[in-house]
Motif scaffolding. Structure first.
Motif, PDB file in Angstrom:
ATOM      1  N   PRO A   1      69.451  16.328  98.272  1.00  0.00           N
ATOM      2  CA  PRO A   1      70.289  15.313  97.632  1.00  0.00           C
ATOM      3  C   PRO A   1      71.453  15.954  96.879  1.00  0.00           C
TER       4      PRO A   1
ATOM      5  N   SER B   1      72.067   9.298  92.971  1.00  0.00           N
ATOM      6  CA  SER B   1      71.714   8.096  93.719  1.00  0.00           C
ATOM      7  C   SER B   1      70.865   8.405  94.953  1.00  0.00           C
ATOM      8  N   GLU B   2      70.869   9.659  95.403  1.00  0.00           N
ATOM      9  CA  GLU B   2      70.080  10.049  96.565  1.00  0.00           C
ATOM     10  C   GLU B   2      68.665  10.499  96.211  1.00  0.00           C
TER      11      GLU B   2
END
Length: 163
Positions: free
Chosen positions: A8, A12-13
């Motif tokens: 990531p 947000s990931e």
């Protein structure tokens, strides 16, 4: 073939990590005696080559500084006689060191969830005894959910008072 998890690159990931359910882990099976060490080999334990089919458990990242970090993904393999955890260094530059066996235990009387949880506890306790601190982020969840990883972390490093 086992896909390499994507690292990531933004918050947000990442899987949700702050507000998670507090769960109890499955009890440790009677007679559960895992083998844990650095540089374990699978001679006499697992297949001659790294298995193609493994259960993806999840991944974690330690980020001590911009130039000093560790990003790993964890897998569980059901061998003929043993449950085996494999660790994959997602930033390994040398393919020889990309994969390693983290721990293994005899299969008898142990299901996949018990093996995954208690082999990860054994491995991280071994590493904590050798100076490893708690991970900074979970980068992926898989067979083990974020609440599972948090419960494993509490079993190894203690409570999360700051959260």
């Amino acid at each position: 073939m086992i896909d390499k998890p994507k690292i990531p690159m933004s918050p947000s990931e990442l899987p949700r990590q702050r507000l998670v359910e507090v769960i109890d882990l499955p009890p440790r099976p009677e007679g559960f005696t895992p083998v844990v060490d650095y540089c374990l080999t699978d001679e006499g334990v697992g297949p001659k080559r790294r298995p193609r089919e493994m259960l993806f458990l999840g991944g974690a990242e330690w980020a001590w500084s911009p130039m000093h970090n560790r990003i790993e993904a964890y897998y569980l393999h059901r061998g003929r006689n043993y449950w085996i955890t494999y660790h994959r260094d997602l930033e390994a530059e040398d393919r020889e060191f990309e994969w390693s066996i983290g721990a293994y235990v005899e299969k008898r009387g142990v299901n996949a969830r018990q093996a995954a949880v208690h082999l990860m506890i054994a491995r991280w306790r071994f590493e904590a005894d050798n100076g490893l601190d708690e991970f900074h982020w979970l980068i992926h969840d898989g067979f083990l959910t974020v609440p599972d990883w948090r419960a494993i972390s509490r079993a190894v490093w203690g409570c999360h008072d700051a959260e």
